[in-house]
Design an enzyme around this catalytic site. Structure first.
Site: not given
Length: 384
Positions: A67, A131-132, A135, A162
């Site tokens: 891309l 973040g994950h 977080n 998530d």
């Protein structure tokens, strides 16, 4: 049910986290999902190193595109002309810099539903922060309101942010936009922030604070840990039972089953909660978890065993619902969670793609690329 989204094409630019879960759930409902992956940095690189992750790419195809090249951008935009949905998880501004942002795609396809899924959204002072899951749970108030272990918030046992706060919110927004498109003919841009979704999951506590000014306390469950009728209790074998007898009728049933009729009318007497909790603890400690589960299961007491993941996977209820399926992949066979499909009949076996391979020729041919164009793109390292 599995074909409810037949005819819907999704281009998935995501790597990990909420966005690939969203595109995976769309695939489970019949959408044609094409994973748009980057070109490998070396020959050993895999798109998904473990075939069982994210249901192994069940029902998806894959194409690699560079891309960062002009030809790669143009290739993606040609694919987008025939797509219905794009799901991406770049940091805000990256897709635009690559020339594949919403405005660029909309210029070629007015009907596109373009879903940007990020940690904190496209706007605001935290928009560019990394973040994950943990977080986002911290930012949205979930961790502060969780049980304390050694004085600190407990780490959650699942990637709630998530999944529920990010991936599911993305799916809901995408489906709503597709429905609206049938009425208006226009697509939409969707700014899905995982942290926003966490805050939405905290609605009971947040709305109470906004209305009354009362700050929720740690371990304040949706019903509030003040009351003994909403808690977990240890059994004789060291197991645990979850008690959620909120309504008076369920509480009365539980008290009678345990021989504690004297507490039927004291369910919400705050002065007696320690006494009631101690009585419940003593009663439950007399038998094993499974003995109590069998005894109380059909007595409308809102009591259930606290099961491990393996126990849940073998639970007769989930078994009856077809929650587990077999999967076959080039690397071998294994079992995995079946798609939910709102409880509809599900297949017993699913064939998973080889994530070390791609479906580039098939995907590009379906989008109108000629064989010589595909060969030239391959030769130039634009696709793989």
């Amino acid at each position: 049910m599995a074909g409810l989204l037949d005819g819907i094409t999704v281009l998935d630019l995501a790597s990990v986290g909420p966005a690939p879960r969203a595109s995976g759930w769309l695939a489970d409902y019949g959408a044609s999902v094409v994973k748009v992956a980057p070109m490998p940095t070396d020959s050993a690189r895999q798109i998904t190193p473990k075939p069982h992750l994210y249901s192994g790419g069940r029902g998806t195809r894959c194409i690699r595109i560079d891309l960062k090249s002009r030809a790669g951008r143009d290739t993606f935009l040609r694919l987008a002309e025939r797509a219905d949905v794009i799901v991406e998880s770049f940091r805000p501004g990256v897709a635009d810099r690559l020339g594949i942002g919403y405005d660029e795609v909309k210029g070629r396809n007015q009907r596109i539903v373009y879903c940007s899924t990020t940690g904190y959204g496209q706007t605001g002072p935290a928009a560019q922060r990394a973040g994950h899951d943990l977080n986002y749970l911290a930012a949205g108030g979930f961790l502060a309101n969780s049980e304390r272990v050694d004085g600190k918030p407990a780490l959650p046992g699942a990637t709630i942010a998530d999944g529920a706060a990010g991936g599911m919110q993305a799916v809901i927004a995408i489906l709503a936009a597709l429905v609206a498109r049938e009425r208006t003919g226009e697509g939409a841009y969707l700014d899905v922030a995982v942290a926003d979704g966490v805050l939405a999951l905290m609605a009971l506590q947040a709305d109470e604070f906004l209305a009354t000014g009362t700050e929720p306390q740690p371990a304040a469950a949706p019903f509030d840990r003040r009351f003994a009728c909403y808690d977990c209790y240890r059994t004789a074998d060291g197991g645990w039972l979850a008690v959620a007898a909120i309504e008076a009728k369920f509480w009365a049933n539980l008290c009678r089953a345990l021989g504690l009729e004297q507490y039927v009318e004291a369910q919400y007497d705050e002065a007696r909660q320690d006494e009631i909790r101690a009585a419940l603890a003593q009663a439950f400690a007399a038998k094993s978890r499974d003995d109590w589960s069998a005894e109380l299961a059909d007595q409308d007491t809102c009591v259930s065993p606290v099961q491990t993941v393996p126990e849940a996977l073998h639970d007769p209820q989930f078994t009856a619902r077809g929650a587990v399926a077999s999967a076959t992949a080039p690397s071998g066979g294994f079992r995995q969670l079946a798609p939910m499909l709102a409880g509809a009949e599900r297949a017993a076996t699913y064939d998973l793609p080889d994530r070390a391979a791609t479906d580039t020729d098939e995907v590009l041919s379906a989008a109108g690329f000629a064989a010589d164009e595909i060969a030239a793109l391959r030769a130039d390292g634009v696709v793989g």
